[in-house]
Enzyme design. Sequence first.
Site, PDB file in Angstrom:
ATOM      1  CG  ASP A   1      31.165  55.563  40.423  1.00 22.67           C
ATOM      2  OD1 ASP A   1      30.698  54.566  40.274  1.00 22.67           O
ATOM      3  OD2 ASP A   1      30.931  56.165  40.961  1.00 22.67           O
TER       4      ASP A   1
ATOM      5  CG  HIS B   1      54.769  42.075  39.328  1.00 19.96           C
ATOM      6  ND1 HIS B   1      54.315  43.308  38.173  1.00 19.96           N
ATOM      7  CD2 HIS B   1      54.006  42.921  40.371  1.00 19.96           C
ATOM      8  CE1 HIS B   1      54.341  44.248  39.720  1.00 19.96           C
ATOM      9  NE2 HIS B   1      54.987  43.659  40.067  1.00 19.96           N
TER      10      HIS B   1
END
Length: 457
Positions: free
Chosen positions: A400, A182
């Site tokens: 996807d 992060h």
Amino acid sequence: MQPPTKSSSVYVSISSSISDSGKKEEMSKVKIISTSHVKPGKMIGRKECQLVTFDLPYLAFYYNQKLLFYKCGEFEAKVEKLKDGLRVVLEEFYQLAGKLGKDEDGVFRVEYDDDMDGVEVVEATAMEIGIEELATEDGTASFKDLIPYNGVLNLEGLHRPLLSVQVTKLKDGVAMGCAFNHAILDGTSTWHFMSSWAQICSGSNSVSVSPFLERTKVRNTRVKLDLSLPPNPVNGDANQGPQLREKLFRFSEAAIDKIKSKVNSTPPSDSSKPFSTFQSLAYHVWHHVTLARELKPQDYTVFTLFADCRKRVDPPMPESYFGNLIHAIFTVTAAGLLLANPPQFGASLVQKAIEAHNAKAIEERNKEWEAAPKIFEYKDAGVNCVAVGSSPRFKVYDVDFGWGKPEGVRSGSNNRFDGMVYLYQGKSGGRSIDVEIALEAGALEKLEKDKAFVLEV
């Protein structure tokens, strides 16, 4: 939030209070098969990129964890496809294949070189776990071993990969657990990378939107931090502090519309803009969590959100800016005032805090931090807080890889504390929103029973 304090050497204490009931049982279900590393598919050479004021406060957070799970077969072929796509996408997002480092002045940076290990890819099996089990799971205990780097601080990116991916073969599908450092990227950059990787795996030859990698274009102040890991970097005693539980609340389009119309039923008195979906939902969560906590009327409660500053800074940065370009924004009131007033009162507090965070406010905040750097821990979000991360704007269900949309998208157990909320695009699409909440166990039980919160429309 504690006031900024200057310290020549900062030690970060590590603790976790997430309840891990059933963890041992779950661990036995997940078996690691192999660990390998993936590098960019072409030689890039030596690259160095200074971390800037927007990145540095997150060094003492944990790796940011995301879990996506898919219904599909042919596990081995899927893993090879993911690795092949990763080699291509890392040619542009090569910083994720690097390490944290420091320059000769002690300023943190991302370093990449062709001889570095690259991204870690772990292959595992969990043939007793099915997609349905994950899709209906409210907490994170059963996810824990499907996502790498539990309890690992971002600062450890000095000697660990900045991205680790665990691909686990399930009874009827595949789980992809990702741990991102992060200190080098926020949610917008995370999902830009994930969608680009999926694009390549689905047949594209190149990334449609390249990452904008010049962090110093937004801020070029060099901040030296004498920051070191604690002597024993372990994830603390899981029983420290209150026992937390997490739950996923799914708000349908109809529920979101009902919340928004209720909050907007009386317009703000100062004729400001109508409340947005985010502001309306933020108030709804803040109000009902405050009720569930049974705070005294005089107790303060803080609402915190992590706001994207790409379009707020001057000059504005592109959406494709790769790094952290977020600020934590706070607003505070007494619990009694929040609960006794109509919804417009709380929603206005949130709206005003967001609108006040313009280029001037950002500049002032950065200068103040640079004058007295304060490394926050992930749980420094304020007293009796509700802190909102992630965003339903991220198109997480469009990730996807060539075998269909995910059956579910969740956060891992890192960076959770009492009052942490993650918002995701709802799986049913449209304006639906999934709300993941971590709360002290007793308060969460009350929230679950609060019909006005759950809004079964």
